[in-house]
Design an enzyme around this catalytic site. Structure first.
Site, PDB file in Angstrom:
ATOM      1  N   HIS A 192       0.846  -1.218   0.000  1.00  0.00           N
ATOM      2  CA  HIS A 192       0.000   0.000   0.000  1.00  0.00           C
ATOM      3  C   HIS A 192       0.862   1.241   0.000  1.00  0.00           C
ATOM      4  CE1 HIS A 192      -3.216   2.776   1.333  1.00  0.00           C
ATOM      5  NE2 HIS A 192      -4.018   1.855   0.832  1.00  0.00           N
TER       6      HIS A 192
ATOM      7  N   ILE B  26       1.784   4.806   1.399  1.00  0.00           N
ATOM      8  CA  ILE B  26       0.823   5.617   2.155  1.00  0.00           C
ATOM      9  C   ILE B  26       0.182   4.709   3.209  1.00  0.00           C
ATOM     10  CG2 ILE B  26      -1.334   6.921   2.041  1.00  0.00           C
ATOM     11  CD1 ILE B  26      -0.616   7.616  -0.856  1.00  0.00           C
TER      12      ILE B  26
ATOM     13  N   GLY C 163      -5.892   4.390   5.553  1.00  0.00           N
ATOM     14  CA  GLY C 163      -6.761   5.173   6.425  1.00  0.00           C
ATOM     15  C   GLY C 163      -7.358   4.353   7.548  1.00  0.00           C
ATOM     16  N   VAL C 164      -7.723   3.114   7.264  1.00  0.00           N
ATOM     17  CA  VAL C 164      -8.315   2.264   8.293  1.00  0.00           C
ATOM     18  C   VAL C 164      -7.329   2.029   9.445  1.00  0.00           C
ATOM     19  CG1 VAL C 164      -7.700   0.067   7.203  1.00  0.00           C
ATOM     20  CG2 VAL C 164      -9.726   0.207   8.657  1.00  0.00           C
TER      21      VAL C 164
ATOM     22  N   GLU D 222      -7.598   2.962  13.351  1.00  0.00           N
ATOM     23  CA  GLU D 222      -7.253   1.949  14.358  1.00  0.00           C
ATOM     24  C   GLU D 222      -6.261   2.521  15.373  1.00  0.00           C
ATOM     25  OE1 GLU D 222      -6.762  -1.533  16.603  1.00  0.00           O
ATOM     26  OE2 GLU D 222      -8.367  -1.028  15.199  1.00  0.00           O
TER      27      GLU D 222
END
Length: 159
Positions: free
Chosen positions: A58, A64, A67-68, A72
């Site tokens: 990723h 990057i 986002g998840v 978290e």
């Protein structure tokens, strides 16, 4: 809880974080927590490095942080805040876990890349004992990278 406990900020290094949360590599996303004000707020710190396992996919040409995982990390910071506060109220709360119940209004404002020092600022919006609502902001050098509201529950671990 006395007013002194709610006004005195404390910290948790990575060993203290691991004593409060069950997460371990590669899912432990908080290196330390500073400015813990029980029942109110805390700031987690995450040093984002190129060695993070998620960067392999990723994205290989433009790493990057997903986002998840930022959300978290905010939730883990809130978990430290919640369990720390629970142990102040009841020293026998040591085996409790914090479970995500809801995530709302998650927004991502700038990419989080290797080399960033992510500040994970969480505040308690509502506390009903076992269930609490939080707001969180992930910042890089004082600039908003991501934000979300979320709900969590303190509960016993599964049997």
């Amino acid at each position: 809880m006395s007013s002194q406990e709610t006004e005195t900020a404390s910290t948790a290094d990575v060993l203290a974080v691991m004593a409060l949360l069950p997460h371990r590599f590669p899912m432990l996303l908080v290196d330390r927590v500073i400015d813990i004000i029980p029942g109110r707020s805390a700031t987690g710190i995450k040093a984002v490095t190129i060695n993070e396992p998620f960067f392999a996919g990723h994205f290989p040409a433009r790493p990057i942080m997903p986002g998840v995982l930022i959300v978290e990390a905010l939730a883990q910071t809130a978990g430290v805040l919640a369990i720390h506060g629970a142990r102040l109220k009841d020293p026998d709360a040591g085996d409790k876990l914090v479970y995500f119940m809801a995530i709302d209004n998650a927004k991502f404002r700038q990419p989080v890349e290797p080399g960033c020092l992510l500040h994970l600022k969480v505040e308690v919006v509502q506390d009903r004992g076992r269930i609490a609502k939080f707001t969180g902001r992930a910042e890089i050098e004082g600039k908003l990278a991501a934000e979300a509201s979320f709900t969590a529950m303190i509960a016993d671990p599964p049997a």
